[in-house]
Enzyme design. Structure first.
Site, mmCIF file in Angstrom:
data_model
loop_
_atom_site.group_PDB
_atom_site.id
_atom_site.type_symbol
_atom_site.label_atom_id
_atom_site.label_comp_id
_atom_site.label_asym_id
_atom_site.label_seq_id
_atom_site.Cartn_x
_atom_site.Cartn_y
_atom_site.Cartn_z
ATOM 1 N N ASP A 14 6.399 -52.519 46.937
ATOM 2 C CA ASP A 14 6.990 -51.268 47.417
ATOM 3 C C ASP A 14 8.207 -50.868 46.580
ATOM 4 O OD1 ASP A 14 5.162 -51.755 49.530
ATOM 5 O OD2 ASP A 14 6.699 -52.830 50.646
ATOM 6 N N GLU A 195 0.160 -43.854 53.602
ATOM 7 C CA GLU A 195 1.504 -44.414 53.677
ATOM 8 C C GLU A 195 2.181 -44.309 52.314
ATOM 9 O OE1 GLU A 195 0.904 -48.489 54.875
ATOM 10 O OE2 GLU A 195 0.450 -49.150 52.826
#
Length: 317
Positions: A14, A195
């Site tokens: 991420d 997402e």
């Protein structure tokens, strides 16, 4: 020089890299232990690989935000530094089989985010009490926006993408507006997921990249876009690519590219694509605890009509 891309920073998922006004690059990402928020900075992208980690915040031992610290992002908004992240009170799943994350923010008013005090501001409340994560912010025409992923119990799947204007850098000023939900086959492999949104403003358009499907080799990246003069809070303003813009490159052993961010170089016309990926598929045990999602960086290319070309995650094309 080989066209193959090598990981910049190992075991950092991420990833978020931003270039501040001082020209310095700031990096943060999920650490494999999911127990803290680390920051790095360097004068160059390559320098981030060896830059020392500064711990801005550690999770408490108990409480609503004491487990699974995911997807931090560092932003400089309205004169202060903020980190937006997701956390849960437990590692257990709820009755729907979902993790139990909510979104939170910390703030540092010092000019240097590696000094001063990081203040915990609490939950960034979307008005929907459900699993949510992967918040980012961006400013467009003077308005600060919040963009994130969240579960709607009335919609099948794990998460959809939402946007809302912000009253302050830690409070929303309006109701969430859904921009995208998992609907294409490539968004529904393993899990139904949208997402990890990230925003890029170029060529008269506002682009939102995002990630879809399970976080294994099926993980892939999609794209939304709107005209820069459109109402960004109107779902009808947004277009969605029916095909992924980046997916696994098995021929080069790079799998599950996603959860990206964008950053710039000294050349204002050059954009760098930041993303994580694995280099193998044989994951032992729960993929959640597999640490081998690595940070990659490559140049973003452009089509003649001003659309971003992501190319393959393994190559500079």
């Amino acid at each position: 020089m080989s066209d193959l891309i090598q990981p910049l920073i190992p075991q950092r998922a991420d990833p978020h890299i931003s270039r501040h006004g001082d020209g310095v690059y700031y990096f943060t990402a999920s650490v494999p232990q999911y127990d803290r928020i680390e920051l790095r900075r360097a004068a160059s992208i390559d320098g981030l690989a060896s830059a020392p980690a500064y711990i801005a915040w550690r999770k408490p031992d108990t409480g609503p935000w004491s487990e699974l610290i995911w997807a931090p992002e560092l932003h400089f908004n309205q004169g202060a530094w903020y980190v937006y992240f997701a956390a849960a009170h437990t590692r257990a799943l709820d009755a729907l089989g979902m993790f139990q994350h909510r979104m939170y923010a910390i703030r540092n008013v010092a000019a240097d985010p590696f000094t001063g005090e990081w203040e915990f501001l609490g939950q960034v409340d979307s008005g929907i009490d459900s699993f949510c994560l992967d918040a980012t912010t961006f400013t467009h025409r003077g308005q600060l926006y919040y963009l994130w992923a969240q579960k709607d119990r009335a919609i099948a799947g794990n998460s959809n993408l939402y946007i809302a204007p912000m009253k302050t850098p830690w409070q929303l000023a309006g109701a969430p507006v859904m921009l995208s939900k998992p609907e294409f086959d490539w968004e529904c492999c393993g899990f139904l997921v949208n997402e990890g949104p990230s925003v890029l403003q170029r060529h008269g358009k506002v682009f939102i990249s995002y990630s879809a499907s399970a976080t294994d080799e099926n993980y892939a990246m999609g794209l939304l876009w709107a005209d820069e003069n459109a109402d960004l809070l109107n779902p009808a303003s947004w277009h969605k690519s029916p095909e992924p813009v980046m997916r696994s490159a098995a021929e080069d052993s790079v799998f599950g590219p996603g959860h990206n961010s964008f950053t710039e170089t000294d050349n204002p016309d050059e954009v760098l694509l930041v993303y994580h990926a694995r280099t193998y598929t044989e994951i032992e045990g729960d993929p959640l605890w597999n640490p081998d999602r690595h940070t990659f960086v490559k140049p973003l290319r452009w089509s003649e009509d001003g659309m971003p070309l992501f190319g393959r995650p393994s190559r500079r094309d």
